[in-house]
Write a protein that holds these residues in place. Structure first.
Motif, PDB file in Angstrom:
ATOM      1  N   HIS A 223       0.895  -1.191  -0.021  1.00 48.89           N
ATOM      2  CA  HIS A 223       0.080  -0.077  -0.092  1.00 48.89           C
ATOM      3  C   HIS A 223       1.009   1.200  -0.182  1.00 48.89           C
ATOM      4  N   HIS A 225       1.896   4.684   1.279  1.00 50.84           N
ATOM      5  CA  HIS A 225       1.603   5.722   2.156  1.00 50.84           C
ATOM      6  C   HIS A 225       0.734   6.976   1.362  1.00 50.84           C
ATOM      7  N   PRO A 226       0.070   7.284   2.467  1.00 53.69           N
ATOM      8  CA  PRO A 226      -0.699   8.706   2.203  1.00 53.69           C
ATOM      9  C   PRO A 226      -0.045   9.709   1.183  1.00 53.69           C
ATOM     10  N   LYS A 229       0.778   8.703  -2.097  1.00 52.10           N
ATOM     11  CA  LYS A 229      -0.563   8.603  -2.883  1.00 52.10           C
ATOM     12  C   LYS A 229      -0.967   9.728  -3.373  1.00 52.10           C
ATOM     13  N   TYR A 469      -6.535  13.584   4.354  1.00 50.36           N
ATOM     14  CA  TYR A 469      -6.968  12.441   5.144  1.00 50.36           C
ATOM     15  C   TYR A 469      -7.395  12.588   6.740  1.00 50.36           C
ATOM     16  N   VAL A 482       3.785   6.078  13.288  1.00 45.31           N
ATOM     17  CA  VAL A 482       2.895   5.898  12.305  1.00 45.31           C
ATOM     18  C   VAL A 482       2.366   4.498  12.403  1.00 45.31           C
ATOM     19  N   LEU A 484       0.583   1.293  10.889  1.00 39.96           N
ATOM     20  CA  LEU A 484       0.571   0.495   9.492  1.00 39.96           C
ATOM     21  C   LEU A 484      -0.988   0.541   8.890  1.00 39.96           C
ATOM     22  N   VAL A 487      -1.970   3.190   7.114  1.00 41.59           N
ATOM     23  CA  VAL A 487      -1.603   3.294   5.635  1.00 41.59           C
ATOM     24  C   VAL A 487      -2.310   2.324   4.877  1.00 41.59           C
ATOM     25  N   TYR A 488      -2.697   1.128   5.538  1.00 37.71           N
ATOM     26  CA  TYR A 488      -3.427   0.090   4.857  1.00 37.71           C
ATOM     27  C   TYR A 488      -5.088   0.636   4.660  1.00 37.71           C
ATOM     28  N   SER A 490      -6.049   3.850   4.353  1.00 38.49           N
ATOM     29  CA  SER A 490      -6.160   5.009   3.673  1.00 38.49           C
ATOM     30  C   SER A 490      -6.806   4.855   2.249  1.00 38.49           C
TER      31      SER A 490
END
Ligand code: PHE
Length: 497
Positions: A223, A225-226, A229, A469, A482, A484, A487-488, A490
């Motif tokens: 995935h 990271h925001p 993205k 976000y 952070v 995780l 991250v998953y 978002s």
């Protein structure tokens, strides 16, 4: 790790030898397969200098299966001779014996036997000599005892041709004791645990070195990271607008490119330890385009190109200082200098999105490093109107249509504008970026034509990401805290909705 028992037995054997030992011999004397010893050697090698093992290969002669049989029972020709009684033997009978055929022709050519065809019952074989000397067998016995060296090349090759003897290559290790030789192996730790630190036991422990060559496990999904993205989206917007990406793969920059080339004076507060991270090793940069550097020095200290400059004593040592870049505008400066070196100027649109570093007080929205998004357009006769236009175009693609500009100051742009947008959720105007038209004091020493202007703007990647976000504390987005799962969970980033 090879079986500890074998490893220790092996080490005890090595302890007893003077000089060194051959792994093949050690294997034979311990009654184990050579591969077992090779395994022990390999695992000891990972422990540091316990033993030293030098790979060697040696050749020696070995009896084939047939050769072994002959060494035991005699050559085919000798066996033929021995099977013939005084009164002779019918040839047909001799041929029934397993060694008969080959033995017969060899014994014939040795003149040990003869064929008498005058007999009624078919050809009959008789001895021609009283006794024989089985040389083939004797040679093979020599070779079997490991004395093949006593045979000459011709003899060995003859036996080889008869497939009785073969030359084999043996690989082995020559093993000697290393500087930290010991007969006991301590298991190496693979992990430093909090308990080891608390008890101090780590001081006595041996740690296994990391194998940086090891292949990692390939993840079968992942995935972004925001931040990444959102970066993907910004990159997409720039590409749609015809911009190309600048190479930003150098976090370390000289003060020259980060500040001086941007007409930022050497006594500017941003160039202070409190705002910038300086490198201690290597502390200075040494390679600069010297004629350009001279023009930069001059415009700072004396002025030029219609500017009076800052009128101070510009110092080379200050420009040489290595730092962690404080903005990606350092990369833009390098790219514009490169552009100015072209034979003929061509308009360009550049962008970058990468990391920058500032020695700042950390709080909920500030870390010592963050990402900058930067756009640069160089063309003939660009104006402040062009800058406002391109900013409108850019922010519209982000779904932000209401923009306001406020005069600001940057050492390298004039005029400069802060960019504000109306935030529907917060019901107020928030700052979204910084922008300006690069100063002639920056562009002309580079060698860009006088009628070329360069407009540029910059913003952080973290801010729109946090807004998008709904993250209020930057430590939830970047750093060791952070989650995780965040991250998953978002979703992909759609900036315009
Ligand atoms: N370098 C500026 C900053 O760090 C951003 C900027 C880029 C301003 C280009 C003007 C032009 O905030």
């Amino acid at each position: 790790m090879a079986d500890t028992g074998v490893v220790e037995t092996f080490l005890q054997r090595i302890e007893k030898v003077d000089g060194g030992a051959d792994s093949q011999e050690v294997a034979a004397s311990l009654g184990v397969d050579h591969q077992v010893i090779v395994g022990a050697v390999k695992s000891l090698q990972t422990l540091g200098d316990v033993i030293s093992a030098e790979l060697r290969s040696s050749k020696h002669w070995e009896l084939t299966e047939e050769g072994t049989e002959i060494a035991e029972q005699g050559s085919h020709e000798a066996r033929v001779f021995n099977s013939i009684p005084l009164e002779g033997l019918p040839q047909a009978e001799l041929m029934k014996l397993s060694f008969g055929k080959i033995g017969f022709s060899k014994a014939m050519s040795n003149k040990w036997i003869r064929v008498d065809k005058s007999h009624d019952g078919g050809p009959r074989i008789f001895r021609t000599v009283e006794s024989i000397h089985d040389q083939v067998r004797e040679k093979l016995l020599l070779a079997k005892r490991g004395d093949a060296a006593r045979l000459d090349e011709k003899e060995k090759n003859e036996l080889k041709k008869r497939k009785l003897l073969a030359e084999v290559t043996v690989k082995s290790y020559w093993i000697t004791k290393g500087n930290s030789f010991s007969t006991t192996v301590t298991k190496q730790e693979t992990e430093l645990t909090p308990e080891m630190i608390a008890s101090g036991s780590w001081k006595e422990k041996k740690f296994k070195p990391y194998n940086f060559e090891a292949m990692g496990v390939a993840p079968d999904c992942g995935h972004l990271h925001p931040l990444m993205k959102v970066r993907t989206q910004f990159r997409q917007i720039f590409l749609e607008m015809g911009f190309s990406e600048m190479p930003t793969n150098n976090f370390i920059e000289s003060s020259f490119w980060n500040f001086d080339s941007l007409f930022q004076p050497q006594q500017h507060p941003a160039r202070d330890q409190h705002d910038t991270f300086f490198l201690s090793d290597p502390s200075l940069a040494h390679h600069f385009p010297m004629d350009y550097l001279e023009r930069v020095k001059k415009v700072h200290s004396e002025g030029g190109y219609g500017s009076q400059g800052y009128k101070y004593d510009w110092k080379m040592e200050e420009a040489q200082k290595n730092i962690l870049r404080t903005h990606t505008t350092a990369v833009s400066a390098r790219m514009l200098y490169k552009l100015a070196q072209q034979e003929k100027f061509t308009p360009v649109k550049y962008f970058s999105i990468d990391r920058v570093f500032r020695n700042e007080t950390l709080d909920a929205t500030h870390l010592a490093e963050f990402h900058q998004i930067e756009g640069v357009v160089a063309d003939y006769g660009l104006t402040l109107g062009d800058l406002m236009g391109v900013l409108h175009q850019f922010f519209t693609k982000l779904g932000i249509t209401k923009l306001r500009f406020k005069p600001a100051y940057n050492p390298y742009t004039e005029p400069s504008m802060e960019v504000f947008s109306y935030h529907e959720g917060l019901k107020k105007w928030v700052e979204v970026g910084n922008s300006g038209v690069f100063r002639p004091e920056m562009l002309l020493p580079m060698g860009l034509p006088e009628d070329v202007s360069v407009i540029a703007w910059g913003l952080s990647l973290e801010r729109p990401t946090m807004i998008k976000y709904g993250i209020n504390n930057i430590r939830e987005l970047v750093g060791h805290k952070v989650n995780l799962q965040m991250v998953y969970d978002s979703p992909i980033c759609r900036l315009d909705s």
